[in-house]
Design a protein around this motif. Structure first.
Motif, PDB file in Angstrom:
ATOM      1  N   VAL A 128      24.787   9.830  59.253  1.00  0.00           N
ATOM      2  CA  VAL A 128      23.625  11.094  58.170  1.00  0.00           C
ATOM      3  C   VAL A 128      23.605  10.349  56.972  1.00  0.00           C
ATOM      4  N   TYR A 129      22.332   9.885  56.297  1.00  0.00           N
ATOM      5  CA  TYR A 129      22.526   9.821  54.551  1.00  0.00           C
ATOM      6  C   TYR A 129      22.261  10.701  53.588  1.00  0.00           C
ATOM      7  N   THR A 130      22.673  10.718  52.522  1.00  0.00           N
ATOM      8  CA  THR A 130      22.586  11.688  51.709  1.00  0.00           C
ATOM      9  C   THR A 130      21.010  12.010  51.111  1.00  0.00           C
ATOM     10  N   GLY A 131      21.126  13.304  50.962  1.00  0.00           N
ATOM     11  CA  GLY A 131      19.620  13.777  51.340  1.00  0.00           C
ATOM     12  C   GLY A 131      19.246  14.494  52.184  1.00  0.00           C
ATOM     13  N   GLU A 132      19.794  14.445  53.398  1.00  0.00           N
ATOM     14  CA  GLU A 132      19.120  13.956  55.310  1.00  0.00           C
ATOM     15  C   GLU A 132      19.795  15.462  55.068  1.00  0.00           C
ATOM     16  N   ASP A 133      20.706  16.096  54.577  1.00  0.00           N
ATOM     17  CA  ASP A 133      21.327  17.560  54.175  1.00  0.00           C
ATOM     18  C   ASP A 133      20.662  18.984  54.512  1.00  0.00           C
ATOM     19  N   VAL A 142      24.270  23.754  59.610  1.00  0.00           N
ATOM     20  CA  VAL A 142      25.659  23.058  58.808  1.00  0.00           C
ATOM     21  C   VAL A 142      26.623  23.241  58.173  1.00  0.00           C
ATOM     22  N   VAL A 143      27.699  23.104  57.727  1.00  0.00           N
ATOM     23  CA  VAL A 143      28.692  23.533  57.318  1.00  0.00           C
ATOM     24  C   VAL A 143      29.093  23.194  55.698  1.00  0.00           C
ATOM     25  N   PRO A 144      29.184  23.472  54.829  1.00  0.00           N
ATOM     26  CA  PRO A 144      29.105  23.298  53.199  1.00  0.00           C
ATOM     27  C   PRO A 144      29.660  22.746  53.172  1.00  0.00           C
ATOM     28  N   MET A 145      30.507  21.392  53.704  1.00  0.00           N
ATOM     29  CA  MET A 145      31.708  20.310  53.340  1.00  0.00           C
ATOM     30  C   MET A 145      32.205  20.596  52.562  1.00  0.00           C
ATOM     31  N   SER A 146      31.642  20.829  51.197  1.00  0.00           N
ATOM     32  CA  SER A 146      31.759  20.359  49.708  1.00  0.00           C
ATOM     33  C   SER A 146      33.348  21.973  49.976  1.00  0.00           C
ATOM     34  N   TYR A 179      26.685  19.353  51.744  1.00  0.00           N
ATOM     35  CA  TYR A 179      26.636  20.174  52.931  1.00  0.00           C
ATOM     36  C   TYR A 179      26.367  18.649  53.920  1.00  0.00           C
ATOM     37  N   MET A 180      27.010  17.567  53.856  1.00  0.00           N
ATOM     38  CA  MET A 180      27.237  15.943  54.772  1.00  0.00           C
ATOM     39  C   MET A 180      28.596  15.474  53.709  1.00  0.00           C
ATOM     40  N   LEU A 181      28.951  14.582  54.275  1.00  0.00           N
ATOM     41  CA  LEU A 181      30.330  13.755  53.815  1.00  0.00           C
ATOM     42  C   LEU A 181      29.665  12.320  54.146  1.00  0.00           C
ATOM     43  N   PHE A 371      27.654  12.350  57.946  1.00  0.00           N
ATOM     44  CA  PHE A 371      27.678  13.174  59.410  1.00  0.00           C
ATOM     45  C   PHE A 371      27.636  14.705  58.638  1.00  0.00           C
ATOM     46  N   MET A 372      26.890  15.783  58.615  1.00  0.00           N
ATOM     47  CA  MET A 372      27.580  16.927  59.355  1.00  0.00           C
ATOM     48  C   MET A 372      28.018  17.595  60.402  1.00  0.00           C
TER      49      MET A 372
END
Length: 558
Positions: A128-133, A142-146, A179-181, A371-372
């Motif tokens: 997963v690339y930035t923006g794709e969440d 998907v999980v709010p990873m922050s 939502y992604m790291l 990933f997400m």
């Protein structure tokens, strides 16, 4: 043999900020939802299998066996084998068994969206690339990873050590969360640039070109010395060369066009293709076509992500002396030249993207794919253990080394100075290391596949790179200036849908006209007509939407 199937085929996606994929998948993703989103989450209580003393740079081992589902993208060149050692080794180290859900590389973004929207995605969603969440925020899929990075000490450590904090702030969505790291890179250099016959340029011109104007003069001289040649090629439908050239012209283009907006004077973002800088970029490449210095076919022939095949053939037959590519492309060209010119009779180098009218700028410092997590994991008793496991897998240095090189003492050795070498009998064919050995750690054991790319220290990146690419990294870092990132423009759900509908016809207009102008199929005197076409396609309304989102984010986040 196709070298670097993972590194080459995916690298173009790393250039996209607010990705077209994020715009395009909103219709698929918005219908999905999570039954977990309204239930209370107490991650400290959902700790079955978690370690009490988990810390950065330590081995994660679940205190009892757990399973983690992972969405695995299948590359046709390297199909997953039941005998792959990587999954058994991860289980031995972590007490975690990975359960694979397979999707094909050819349409992995669409398949991923369908699985997420249907609620059928596994826990771990990689590549997963930035923006794709963005499309999955409002649905709670998907999980709010922050909200949970406090439980991920490796991620926190290397964001701080590698000075990536502001970049992390810039991946926040409209609600202020991410939502992604992403994959973290200690150093970031353009993956694609110019691969040149260094010996020819030094012989004919005196030096390797450092600017686009020097390149044009050099191509003229090479063309005179090799009259049957067309000395420059792209091989990626112009998308690669326009991308890395654009930064030196003060704009964005090709693979890096993304949402199409860039900084202007003041606080406003503007549509890049309507600017004088973009016109200057197009005029430059038009001049190369007009003088017969660039291979027209390489700007138009479709490719599968690894470049038009005949570019390598032309390079080998000294009909081309500079082309778009990566470190893997340089290896491929060298292998081809061994068969024609002969080993030791040439020098091939990946050189820093040339400087241009806007200076020695290259792309902004980048993350790599990350990933997400499916939000269903927030209902699991293993939630904390899963956070710890993914933190180890993606950001722990020992885990990153294992994913790339395999098992220390079995597939590779590591000297006191950090030098890594494959043991006899093992090869990493995708990087031409110990080529021909009995066991390829990639195809036969599952190491050095796409998970190995995400997070890398500089030393790890250089450990498997050729000396020429190690020099390229140093040259870029010491002679080129990364541009400031495009300001974040997180869009709300309704805005995402509008942006998708508005950006698509604009981008189609840009892609068509750009190539027409470059190829001479449309007169450059019609540039004002082209800008008028963009306006008619909704450019002003689109930029009003983008600037509204930009202002809202700036006010909320300082």
């Amino acid at each position: 043999m196709t070298l670097n199937p993972f590194h080459l085929s995916q690298s173009r996606r790393g250039f996209v900020g607010l990705s077209a994929a994020a715009f395009g998948s909103i219709a698929l993703a918005s219908c999905g939802g999570s039954s977990a989103e309204d239930e209370p989450i107490d991650v400290d209580a959902q700790n079955v299998g978690a370690m009490e003393d988990f810390a950065a740079d330590t081995q994660f081992t679940a205190t009892e066996p757990i399973e983690v589902g992972i969405l695995w993208t299948d590359w046709p060149e390297v199909p997953v084998e039941d005998t792959w050692k990587i999954f058994d080794h991860i289980k031995e180290l972590t007490n975690v068994e990975l359960k694979l859900t397979h999707i094909p590389f050819s349409d992995h973004e669409e398949k991923r969206s369908l699985l997420i929207s249907a609620g059928d995605a596994p826990t771990l969603i990689p590549l997963v690339y930035t923006g794709e969440d963005s499309p999955y925020v409002s649905s709670g899929a998907v999980v709010p990873m922050s909200d949970y990075v406090e439980h991920m000490p490796n991620f926190q450590k290397y964001v701080k050590e590698w000075e990536l904090g502001q970049m992390i702030e810039n991946i926040k969505q409209a609600d202020g969360k991410y939502y992604m790291l992403p994959g973290l890179q200690e150093v970031s250099v353009p993956v694609f640039s110019l691969v040149v016959r260094k010996d020819v340029f030094e012989d004919v011109v005196g030096s390797v070109p450092g600017t686009w104007e020097e390149l044009r003069e050099g191509l003229r001289a090479v063309k005179e010395a090799y009259p049957d040649s067309v000395p420059l090629a792209d091989g990626f439908e112009a998308q690669s060369m326009l991308n890395y050239a654009a930064h030196a012209f003060g704009t964005i283009a090709g693979w890096g066009f993304g949402g199409g907006f860039i900084d202007a004077e003041g606080d406003e973002l503007v549509y890049a293709a309507a600017t004088d800088e973009y016109k200057s970029l197009v005029e430059y490449f038009h001049s190369l076509v007009e003088e017969g210095l660039i291979d027209r076919e390489s700007l138009t022939a479709s490719n599968d992500g690894s470049g038009a095949a005949d570019v390598g053939e032309k390079f080998a037959n000294e009909l081309c002396f500079a082309a778009s590519g990566s470190s893997g492309t340089a290896i491929e060209f060298a292998q081809a030249l061994n068969e024609t010119v002969g080993e030791g009779n040439y020098e091939v180098s990946l050189i820093p993207p040339p400087a241009g009218p806007a200076g020695d700028h290259v792309e902004p410092r980048n993350f790599w794919h990350g990933f997400m997590l499916n939000s269903e994991i927030t209902r699991s008793e293993n939630f904390l253990a899963t956070l710890q496991f993914t933190d180890w897998l993606y950001f722990n240095p020992a885990a990153r080394e294992m994913l790339r090189w395999g098992i220390e003492g079995e597939t590779y050795t590591k000297a006191e100075d950090g030098t890594i070498e494959l043991k006899d009998g093992f090869a990493m064919e995708s990087y031409n290391i110990n080529s021909g050995a009995e066991v390829d750690i990639n195809a036969d054991l599952g190491f050095a596949t796409f998970p190995a790319e995400s997070t890398e220290s500089r030393s790890l990146k250089e450990s498997y790179s050729t000396p020429e690419f190690v020099q390229y990294i140093e040259d870029v870092l010491s002679t080129r200036d990364p541009r400031d990132p495009i300001p974040p423009v997180p869009l709300e759900e309704a805005e995402l849908e509008k942006a998708s509908l508005m950006s698509t016809p604009l981008k189609d207009t840009v892609d068509t006209a750009t190539l027409q102008f470059i190829m001479g199929e449309r007169d450059l005197d019609e540039w004002d007509d082209f800008v008028a076409e963009l306006e008619a396609a909704g450019m002003s309304r689109y930029m009003e939407l983008i600037n509204t989102a930009r202002s809202r984010f700036a006010e909320a986040n300082g």
